[in-house]
Design an enzyme around this catalytic site. Structure first.
Site, PDB file in Angstrom:
ATOM      1  N   GLU A 172       0.842  -1.594   0.015  1.00  0.00           N
ATOM      2  CA  GLU A 172       0.158  -0.300   0.064  1.00  0.00           C
ATOM      3  C   GLU A 172       0.385   1.456   0.266  1.00  0.00           C
ATOM      4  OE1 GLU A 172      -3.137  -0.008   3.229  1.00  0.00           O
ATOM      5  OE2 GLU A 172      -3.771  -1.755   2.454  1.00  0.00           O
ATOM      6  N   GLU A 358      -4.830  -8.585   1.286  1.00  0.00           N
ATOM      7  CA  GLU A 358      -5.926  -8.176   2.382  1.00  0.00           C
ATOM      8  C   GLU A 358      -7.183  -8.028   2.443  1.00  0.00           C
ATOM      9  OE1 GLU A 358      -4.312  -5.131   4.551  1.00  0.00           O
ATOM     10  OE2 GLU A 358      -2.194  -5.967   4.293  1.00  0.00           O
TER      11      GLU A 358
HETATM   12  O1  IFM Z   1      -3.679  -2.780   9.281  1.00  0.00           O
HETATM   13  C1  IFM Z   1      -3.827  -2.523   8.279  1.00  0.00           C
HETATM   14  C2  IFM Z   1      -2.748  -3.295   7.526  1.00  0.00           C
HETATM   15  O2  IFM Z   1      -1.676  -2.479   7.454  1.00  0.00           O
HETATM   16  C3  IFM Z   1      -2.823  -2.279   6.237  1.00  0.00           C
HETATM   17  N1  IFM Z   1      -4.067  -2.940   4.996  1.00  0.00           N
HETATM   18  C4  IFM Z   1      -5.055  -2.332   6.074  1.00  0.00           C
HETATM   19  C5  IFM Z   1      -4.964  -2.875   7.592  1.00  0.00           C
HETATM   20  C6  IFM Z   1      -5.744  -2.066   7.912  1.00  0.00           C
HETATM   21  O3  IFM Z   1      -6.187  -0.960   8.665  1.00  0.00           O
END
Ligand code: IFM
Length: 451
Positions: A172, A358
């Site tokens: 990200e 994710e």
């Molecule tokens: O916890 C975070 C992660 O580190 C990166 N993506 C989003 C998740 C939830 O906010």
């Protein structure tokens, strides 16, 4: 759709990869062990008012010491892959120079134990814990940070290349650039939009140089990047709202995917923000080196409508209220948004393979008298989003795997420990791990019975 005789009954190919993700600063703790240097998050957490309740990752889930328990949990889940991140300050405490063997050994042990458990290690090189020494020299807005990142990546490919076959350069990068340098919600907490765009370019450059180092190292395997695209839907079908939604998506899609696919930066977007990128000769070619996959982190989808372009909204859009139920983060639960974003990326850029790297939800998670967490909201969330993945596969999206976020409750950045995304509850006092109902649900999905 890949027509293979090896389809499971629920519409997923038999070789679809099921996994679980975490990140170093969110779970490891032991921030001073074995020579680890300070990261920007260690410092940020100590600044008053930055993190809810003044909390920090000093202990987190204590995974630096309790990792064998975590691997046992992953084994019980039955996942095929575990995506963890490497803390750069454990390898190079100052962000440059000779690597610390103790840091390398820790990740080598983790990878070996995963392999012994039949779980493929996926290593992310950067999930936001920049060595503080590099921030002191200007951080990601400075070109040198990209060069240092490539050096660190090369160290890791050579050290772990025999064990780790799947690498993620950056997690990200939009968050690193814009939450870190424009809004200041994340470390290092700066508020300068120009710096954020310079950071974006240097993150991409660091990514490209790391890909070059990976190919040059001769390591076998695959390398890619993980983004968190935002593709809000237009609130209505009016042309101006459709155009507004399009503009609203660029900072978290095209700004990254265009240069990675050799299309340069989206000029119209840079123009709206009145910025230009610090591109030197050769940078765009370096950024566009072919990669093997793109990872998509998806949680929610917003709706936007057109608004007059001005200082409040350079891109001419505003978010509108929505009817969707919200998670504890206040984020909309919209599984079709995952289907939409996967389809859109697969049709707009020539991606070789996609992974959902994710996906998950924070809920209040009150344990009952026996300590059990019956997190049926989270189960419904997973069920809806995994079904969206199945629909994407049925529409020929080259989706190869899905990673749940996250194995266990952990340090949720500026929210401290107040927001819980885990499949496993972690007792904040004792560190004891206890699977929630969603853990068993996901276990059943992985085993082929969930949907
Ligand atoms: O916890 C975070 C992660 O580190 C990166 N993506 C989003 C998740 C939830 O906010």
């Amino acid at each position: 759709m890949r027509h293979t005789s090896e389809m499971r009954g629920d519409g997923f190919p038999a070789d679809f990869l099921w996994g679980c993700s975490t990140a170093s600063y969110q779970i490891e703790g032991s921030t001073k062990a074995d020579g680890r240097g300070p990261s920007i998050w260690d410092e940020f957490c100590r600044e008053p008012g930055r993190v809810l309740g003044g909390q920090n990752g000093d202990l987190a889930c204590d995974s630096y010491r309790r990792w064998p328990e975590d691997i046992a949990l992953l084994r019980a889940l039955g996942v095929g892959a575990y995506r963890f991140s490497i803390a750069w300050p454990r390898i190079q405490p100052e962000g440059a120079g000779k690597p610390l063997q103790a840091g390398i050994d820790w990740y080598a042990r983790l990878a070996d134990a995963l392999l012994a458990a039949g779980i493929e290690p996926w290593a992310t090189l950067y999930h936001w814990d920049l060595p503080l020494a590099l921030e002191r020299k200007g951080g990601w807005p400075e070109r040198d940070t990209a060069l240092r990142f490539a050096e660190y990546a090369d160290i890791m490919f050579r050290a772990l290349g025999g064990r780790v076959k799947r690498w993620v350069t950056l997690n990200e990068p939009w968050c690193s650039a814009f939450l870190g340098y424009a809004t200041g919600e994340h470390a290092p907490g700066r508020r300068d939009e120009g710096a954020a765009y310079r950071a974006a370019h240097h993150l991409l450059l660091g990514h490209g140089l790391a890909v070059a180092a990976f190919r040059a190292s001769g390591a076998q395997g695959e390398i890619g990047i993980v983004i968190n695209p935002e593709t809000p839907r237009p609130a209505t079908l009016r042309d101006e709202d459709i155009a507004a939604a399009e503009r609203a998506s660029v900072q978290r899609t095209g700004l990254w995917l265009d240069p990675i696919h050799g299309r340069g930066y989206p000029d119209e977007h840079l123009c709206l923000h009145g910025v230009s990128m610090p591109v030197l000769a050769g940078d765009l070619a370096a950024i566009a080196l072919p990669i093997d996959f793109v990872g998509i982190n998806y949680y929610n989808e917003d709706a936007v409508e057109a608004a007059p372009i001005g200082p409040a909204t350079r891109e001419g859009h505003v978010r509108v209220p929505t009817w969707q139920p919200k998670t504890e983060m206040g984020w909309d639960v919209e599984p079709r948004g995952l289907f939409r974003v996967l389809s859109r990326i697969a049709t707009s850029w020539p991606v070789r393979a996609l992974y959902v790297t994710e996906n998950g939800a924070a809920y209040r998670d009150e344990p009952d008298a026996s300590g059990a967490v019956r997190d049926f909201d989270r189960i419904a969330y997973y069920r809806g989003h995994i079904a969206a993945c199945r629909d994407a596969l049925a529409h020929s999206v080259p989706l190869r795997g899905y990673f749940a976020w996250t194995l266990m409750d952990n340090f949720e950045w500026a929210w401290g420990y107040s927001r819980k995304f885990g499949l496993v509850r972690v007792d904040e006092r004792t560190g004891e791990r206890k699977p929630k109902a969603s853990f068993y649900y996901y276990r059943d999905v992985v085993a082929g019975q969930g949907l």
